[in-house]
Design a protein around this motif. Structure first.
Motif, PDB file in Angstrom:
ATOM      1  N   MET A   1       0.844  -1.169   0.000  1.00 17.47           N
ATOM      2  CA  MET A   1       0.000   0.000   0.000  1.00 17.47           C
ATOM      3  C   MET A   1       0.893   1.237   0.000  1.00 17.47           C
ATOM      4  O   MET A   1       1.793   1.366   0.823  1.00 17.47           O
ATOM      5  N   SER A   2       0.649   2.138  -0.937  1.00 17.85           N
ATOM      6  CA  SER A   2       1.430   3.371  -1.003  1.00 17.85           C
ATOM      7  C   SER A   2       0.562   4.546  -0.577  1.00 17.85           C
ATOM      8  O   SER A   2      -0.667   4.496  -0.649  1.00 17.85           O
ATOM      9  N   PHE A   3       1.219   5.579  -0.136  1.00 16.44           N
ATOM     10  CA  PHE A   3       0.480   6.791   0.232  1.00 16.44           C
ATOM     11  C   PHE A   3       1.276   8.003  -0.222  1.00 16.44           C
ATOM     12  O   PHE A   3       2.493   7.932  -0.402  1.00 16.44           O
ATOM     13  N   LYS A   4       0.568   9.077  -0.438  1.00 16.28           N
ATOM     14  CA  LYS A   4       1.198  10.311  -0.889  1.00 16.28           C
ATOM     15  C   LYS A   4       1.532  11.192   0.302  1.00 16.28           C
ATOM     16  O   LYS A   4       0.742  11.307   1.238  1.00 16.28           O
ATOM     17  N   VAL A   5       2.691  11.802   0.233  1.00 16.18           N
ATOM     18  CA  VAL A   5       3.093  12.756   1.251  1.00 16.18           C
ATOM     19  C   VAL A   5       2.985  14.145   0.622  1.00 16.18           C
ATOM     20  O   VAL A   5       3.753  14.477  -0.274  1.00 16.18           O
ATOM     21  N   PRO A   6       2.020  14.944   1.047  1.00 17.58           N
ATOM     22  CA  PRO A   6       1.871  16.266   0.436  1.00 17.58           C
ATOM     23  C   PRO A   6       3.008  17.189   0.862  1.00 17.58           C
ATOM     24  O   PRO A   6       3.431  17.186   2.015  1.00 17.58           O
ATOM     25  N   VAL A   7       3.492  17.959  -0.076  1.00 14.45           N
ATOM     26  CA  VAL A   7       4.543  18.931   0.193  1.00 14.45           C
ATOM     27  C   VAL A   7       3.964  20.306  -0.083  1.00 14.45           C
ATOM     28  O   VAL A   7       3.362  20.544  -1.125  1.00 14.45           O
ATOM     29  N   GLY A   8       4.146  21.204   0.860  1.00 16.46           N
ATOM     30  CA  GLY A   8       3.612  22.548   0.719  1.00 16.46           C
ATOM     31  C   GLY A   8       4.439  23.391  -0.227  1.00 16.46           C
ATOM     32  O   GLY A   8       5.434  22.936  -0.800  1.00 16.46           O
ATOM     33  N   PRO A   9       4.042  24.632  -0.403  1.00 12.71           N
ATOM     34  CA  PRO A   9       4.778  25.528  -1.302  1.00 12.71           C
ATOM     35  C   PRO A   9       6.167  25.839  -0.761  1.00 12.71           C
ATOM     36  O   PRO A   9       6.406  25.758   0.446  1.00 12.71           O
ATOM     37  N   ALA A  10       7.077  26.177  -1.663  1.00 11.54           N
ATOM     38  CA  ALA A  10       8.429  26.558  -1.257  1.00 11.54           C
ATOM     39  C   ALA A  10       8.359  27.927  -0.595  1.00 11.54           C
ATOM     40  O   ALA A  10       8.064  28.929  -1.243  1.00 11.54           O
ATOM     41  N   GLN A  11       8.587  27.951   0.701  1.00 11.44           N
ATOM     42  CA  GLN A  11       8.503  29.195   1.453  1.00 11.44           C
ATOM     43  C   GLN A  11       9.320  29.083   2.731  1.00 11.44           C
ATOM     44  O   GLN A  11       9.734  28.002   3.119  1.00 11.44           O
ATOM     45  N   ILE A  12       9.542  30.221   3.356  1.00 15.44           N
ATOM     46  CA  ILE A  12      10.203  30.277   4.656  1.00 15.44           C
ATOM     47  C   ILE A  12       9.186  30.813   5.649  1.00 15.44           C
ATOM     48  O   ILE A  12       8.570  31.849   5.415  1.00 15.44           O
ATOM     49  N   VAL A  13       9.011  30.099   6.749  1.00 19.03           N
ATOM     50  CA  VAL A  13       8.087  30.520   7.794  1.00 19.03           C
ATOM     51  C   VAL A  13       8.842  30.509   9.116  1.00 19.03           C
ATOM     52  O   VAL A  13       9.438  29.501   9.492  1.00 19.03           O
ATOM     53  N   ILE A  14       8.827  31.659   9.794  1.00 17.47           N
ATOM     54  CA  ILE A  14       9.386  31.743  11.150  1.00 17.47           C
ATOM     55  C   ILE A  14       8.341  32.412  12.035  1.00 17.47           C
ATOM     56  O   ILE A  14       7.479  33.149  11.553  1.00 17.47           O
ATOM     57  N   HIS A  15       8.419  32.150  13.343  1.00 12.33           N
ATOM     58  CA  HIS A  15       7.401  32.682  14.248  1.00 12.33           C
ATOM     59  C   HIS A  15       7.971  32.873  15.641  1.00 12.33           C
ATOM     60  O   HIS A  15       8.988  32.285  16.015  1.00 12.33           O
ATOM     61  N   GLY A  16       7.309  33.703  16.378  1.00 12.20           N
ATOM     62  CA  GLY A  16       7.638  33.935  17.778  1.00 12.20           C
ATOM     63  C   GLY A  16       6.413  34.510  18.464  1.00 12.20           C
ATOM     64  O   GLY A  16       5.895  35.545  18.053  1.00 12.20           O
ATOM     65  N   GLY A  17       5.909  33.818  19.480  1.00 15.58           N
ATOM     66  CA  GLY A  17       4.702  34.285  20.152  1.00 15.58           C
ATOM     67  C   GLY A  17       3.535  34.312  19.191  1.00 15.58           C
ATOM     68  O   GLY A  17       3.208  33.311  18.559  1.00 15.58           O
ATOM     69  N   GLN A  18       2.930  35.473  19.028  1.00 16.84           N
ATOM     70  CA  GLN A  18       1.781  35.618  18.142  1.00 16.84           C
ATOM     71  C   GLN A  18       2.161  36.283  16.817  1.00 16.84           C
ATOM     72  O   GLN A  18       1.296  36.752  16.084  1.00 16.84           O
ATOM     73  N   THR A  19       3.446  36.317  16.510  1.00 15.73           N
ATOM     74  CA  THR A  19       3.939  36.934  15.281  1.00 15.73           C
ATOM     75  C   THR A  19       4.461  35.857  14.342  1.00 15.73           C
ATOM     76  O   THR A  19       5.228  34.989  14.757  1.00 15.73           O
ATOM     77  N   ILE A  20       4.062  35.909  13.078  1.00 18.49           N
ATOM     78  CA  ILE A  20       4.474  34.938  12.060  1.00 18.49           C
ATOM     79  C   ILE A  20       4.928  35.699  10.823  1.00 18.49           C
ATOM     80  O   ILE A  20       4.274  36.656  10.403  1.00 18.49           O
ATOM     81  N   LEU A  21       6.047  35.260  10.231  1.00 16.93           N
ATOM     82  CA  LEU A  21       6.527  35.824   8.967  1.00 16.93           C
ATOM     83  C   LEU A  21       6.601  34.702   7.950  1.00 16.93           C
ATOM     84  O   LEU A  21       7.266  33.691   8.171  1.00 16.93           O
TER      85      LEU A  21
END
Length: 149
Positions: A1-21
């Protein structure tokens, strides 16, 4: 049985507390998109770009080095100046970003050429203060009035 692993868009995400970039791999934030600097449910920064005499920079490498820190390595494209042409890959730009009670950004430029270089470093920013639901629905309503005399 095979399954697909979804990959999101090429991006950089960093966060701290309630702030996300969220940005592209080059560190840029294109408008319109869902990327930007968010605090709670509001997008504060909706576009960010850097240029050398009007030319964008090319990505060498980069990404998040921890949950709240990103480092991006860029190199210049060829561009003309008052003092003559600057060949491609003469200048290196390192973007250092930290999310800690806000966004802190360092821009470090290194000249790998044999001659000094004078040029305009241009940083373009755009803020829309859009609600996260407006961003998700791709329906940004511009508010306010701008006047000049």
């Amino acid at each position: 049985m095979s399954f697909k692993v979804p990959v999101g868009p090429a991006q950089i995400v960093i966060h701290g507390g309630q702030t996300i970039l969220m940005s592209k791999l080059t560190g840029q934030i294109d408008y319109p998109s869902d990327k930007g600097l968010y605090f709670r449910d509001t997008r504060l920064l909706s576009a960010w770009a850097v240029y050398a005499n009007g030319e964008p920079w090319d990505l060498l490498n980069g990404g998040a080095v921890s949950y709240d820190v990103a480092r991006i390595f860029l190199i210049n494209r060829a561009f003309a100046t008052e003092d003559g042409a600057v060949p491609a890959q003469t200048l290196g730009l390192v973007l250092g970003r930290v999310i800690d009670g806000g966004m802190h950004e360092d821009l470090d430029i290194t000249n790998y050429g044999l001659k000094p270089v004078r040029f305009n470093l241009e940083i373009a920013l755009r803020c829309d203060f859009a609600d996260i639901f407006e961003v998700e629905a791709d329906h940004i309503v511009r508010r306010g009035h701008i006047g000049a005399r």
